[in-house]
Design a protein around this motif. Structure first.
Motif, mmCIF file in Angstrom:
data_model
loop_
_atom_site.group_PDB
_atom_site.id
_atom_site.type_symbol
_atom_site.label_atom_id
_atom_site.label_comp_id
_atom_site.label_asym_id
_atom_site.label_seq_id
_atom_site.Cartn_x
_atom_site.Cartn_y
_atom_site.Cartn_z
ATOM 1 N N ILE A 172 0.833 -1.195 0.000
ATOM 2 C CA ILE A 172 0.000 0.000 0.000
ATOM 3 C C ILE A 172 0.876 1.256 0.000
ATOM 4 O O ILE A 172 0.780 2.094 -0.891
ATOM 5 N N ALA A 173 1.738 1.396 1.002
ATOM 6 C CA ALA A 173 2.600 2.581 1.114
ATOM 7 C C ALA A 173 3.667 2.577 0.015
ATOM 8 O O ALA A 173 4.047 1.515 -0.490
ATOM 9 N N PRO A 174 4.173 3.767 -0.373
ATOM 10 C CA PRO A 174 5.197 3.857 -1.416
ATOM 11 C C PRO A 174 6.435 3.032 -1.077
ATOM 12 O O PRO A 174 6.741 2.781 0.088
ATOM 13 N N HIS A 175 7.153 2.648 -2.119
ATOM 14 C CA HIS A 175 8.325 1.781 -1.975
ATOM 15 C C HIS A 175 9.312 2.330 -0.942
ATOM 16 O O HIS A 175 9.746 3.471 -1.017
ATOM 17 N N ASP A 176 9.650 1.490 0.019
ATOM 18 C CA ASP A 176 10.598 1.859 1.060
ATOM 19 C C ASP A 176 11.167 0.577 1.647
ATOM 20 O O ASP A 176 10.466 -0.182 2.306
ATOM 21 N N HIS A 177 12.451 0.307 1.371
ATOM 22 C CA HIS A 177 13.111 -0.900 1.855
ATOM 23 C C HIS A 177 14.299 -0.569 2.755
ATOM 24 O O HIS A 177 15.289 -1.291 2.789
ATOM 25 N N ARG A 178 14.182 0.502 3.509
ATOM 26 C CA ARG A 178 15.288 0.888 4.387
ATOM 27 C C ARG A 178 15.395 -0.040 5.595
ATOM 28 O O ARG A 178 14.395 -0.553 6.098
ATOM 29 N N PHE A 179 16.623 -0.216 6.046
ATOM 30 C CA PHE A 179 16.910 -1.012 7.244
ATOM 31 C C PHE A 179 17.869 -0.181 8.094
ATOM 32 O O PHE A 179 19.006 0.062 7.704
ATOM 33 N N ARG A 180 17.384 0.281 9.261
ATOM 34 C CA ARG A 180 18.166 1.200 10.083
ATOM 35 C C ARG A 180 18.328 0.655 11.496
ATOM 36 O O ARG A 180 17.340 0.327 12.160
ATOM 37 N N ILE A 181 19.565 0.589 11.936
ATOM 38 C CA ILE A 181 19.872 0.120 13.289
ATOM 39 C C ILE A 181 20.315 1.327 14.116
ATOM 40 O O ILE A 181 21.354 1.947 13.844
ATOM 41 N N HIS A 182 19.531 1.674 15.112
ATOM 42 C CA HIS A 182 19.829 2.823 15.961
ATOM 43 C C HIS A 182 20.638 2.357 17.171
ATOM 44 O O HIS A 182 20.202 1.503 17.941
ATOM 45 N N CYS A 183 21.820 2.929 17.293
ATOM 46 C CA CYS A 183 22.777 2.516 18.325
ATOM 47 C C CYS A 183 22.990 3.647 19.337
ATOM 48 O O CYS A 183 22.394 4.726 19.230
ATOM 49 N N GLU A 184 23.865 3.408 20.291
ATOM 50 C CA GLU A 184 24.140 4.405 21.337
ATOM 51 C C GLU A 184 24.643 5.727 20.770
ATOM 52 O O GLU A 184 24.306 6.801 21.288
ATOM 53 N N HIS A 185 25.442 5.656 19.704
ATOM 54 C CA HIS A 185 26.109 6.860 19.211
ATOM 55 C C HIS A 185 25.742 7.216 17.771
ATOM 56 O O HIS A 185 26.464 7.980 17.124
#
Length: 383
Positions: free
Chosen positions: A256-269
């Protein structure tokens, strides 16, 4: 990841000559010393003939011929999802290793049965996708293990593909003439079809999943002329996964939503990111927290985010299909062939992941049927 592949060619056979078969055969050229395609079979004679004539390869007249062929060590199950379970079970009972397209089965109980059957018979069973073995995933995995931006805490994994039913999928035809199986795709659903692309990454990086809280819904009930009868399969799902090590991930699937294949790892810094998980060679970026006014000002005006490209853990040129993303569909089969040539237990994409990663997918897509909170087990060993 650095793997020394066996020089002994392993005989394989395709069962199913539909749309995805063209993607696999196009990438077999990446493994000329590892894999040998002995032939293919499809229950549709016209499809089998068109595929074999186009690629000039051997055509088996029956599935039983494949099972009886001693030169075939690995059966590559490329059938429609509803046939995955029966096809894989027959191959295992015939003493063949199986590499199957996703999902391994449509029912979690059947998936576990197949994994247990393979273990009891001393065979390998592995399910696609193999993107976790690709360059982007392995580079990110190394960055996480080295904690280049500190301890990982939160992951955002997106798998939105846009309104597929409105962007002309009728024109998606392979080189051998196979059309994209729209009705099957809609019936199976984007979660079971696609969540494995990021679940494999998540389990490889962060280990067992302790808990899944999820929600799913069918938003567009009319997908055009290829809408399955009584269509209610979710076209949107969102899951929060809690890992044993404390990391939390949010995973979204939709058509449904527009193409988005991001993979983000949020770390301490800061955060580590990939823009496209379907691209095996997608660059991995590390972006530190903008801790100064000067850095935040640059970021606000889009001038510089302070990020850098994480050095690749491997560099391998791959041949892919003319259309689509840079994906080596045959990588998982090659890794499996290496495992069966060396020892029965060294396959990087282990069977346990094929089963239990699928369990997390079912927990996510199954929320619409009732409870949205489920306790699951997802264990894998990916080197």
């Amino acid at each position: 990841m650095s793997v020394s592949y066996s020089k002994r060619k392993t005989g394989i056979a395709f069962v199913g000559c539909g749309y995805v078969a063209d993607l696999y055969i196009a990438t077999l050229e990446n493994w000329p010393d590892t894999l040998s395609l002995k032939g293919v079979f499809d229950i549709r004679e016209d499809r089998a003939k068109a595929f074999c004539d186009h690629y000039d390869i051997n055509r088996y007249q029956t599935f039983e011929e494949i099972l009886a062929d001693p030169e075939v060590e690995i059966v590559v199950n490329l059938t429609n999802p509803h046939a995955h379970y029966a096809t894989t079970k027959a191959a295992l009972n015939a003493g063949k290793h199986v590499y199957t397209e996703k999902p391994i089965a449509l029912d979690l109980k059947e998936a576990r049965e197949l994994v247990d059957l393979a273990a009891a018979r001393g065979l390998q069973i592995v399910s696609a996708p193999s993107s976790v073995l690709g360059e982007a995933a392995q580079t990110m995995l190394t960055a996480v293990r080295d904690q280049i931006l500190g301890k990982p805490q939160l992951v955002y994994a997106e798998l939105d593909d846009g309104m597929i039913h409105r962007i002309g999928y009728e024109r998606w035809v392979t080189e051998s003439g196979a059309q994209w199986p729209a009705e099957d795709e809609f019936r199976t659903g984007c979660t079971l079809e696609h969540a494995g692309y990021v679940l494999t990454w998540l389990v490889a990086m962060f280990g067992p999943v302790r808990r899944v809280v999820s929600f799913a819904h069918c938003l567009e009930t009319d997908k055009g002329p290829k809408t399955p009868p009584d269509y209610t399969t979710p076209d949107f799902s969102c899951a929060c996964l809690e890992f044993d090590g404390g990391v939390v991930a949010r995973m979204t699937n939709s058509i449904i939503a527009p193409h988005d294949h991001r993979f983000r790892i949020h770390c301490e810094h800061g955060h580590i990111s990939v823009e496209e998980t379907w691209d095996f060679v997608s660059p991995v970026r590390a972006t530190p927290i903008p801790s100064t006014v000067w850095r935040r000002t640059l970021l606000r005006y889009g001038l510089w985010d302070g990020s850098w490209s994480v050095p690749r853990t491997q560099k391998r040129k791959i041949k892919t299909t003319r259309r689509g993303y840079s994906m080596d569909f045959s990588l998982g089969i090659a890794d499996m062939a290496n495992a069966t040539s060396c020892c029965g237990n060294c396959c990087h994409a282990r069977a346990a992941e094929a089963r239990d990663g699928r369990g997390s997918r079912r927990a996510e897509s199954g929320a619409w049927r009732g409870s949205g909170r489920q306790h699951v087990s997802a264990r894998a060993e990916v080197a």
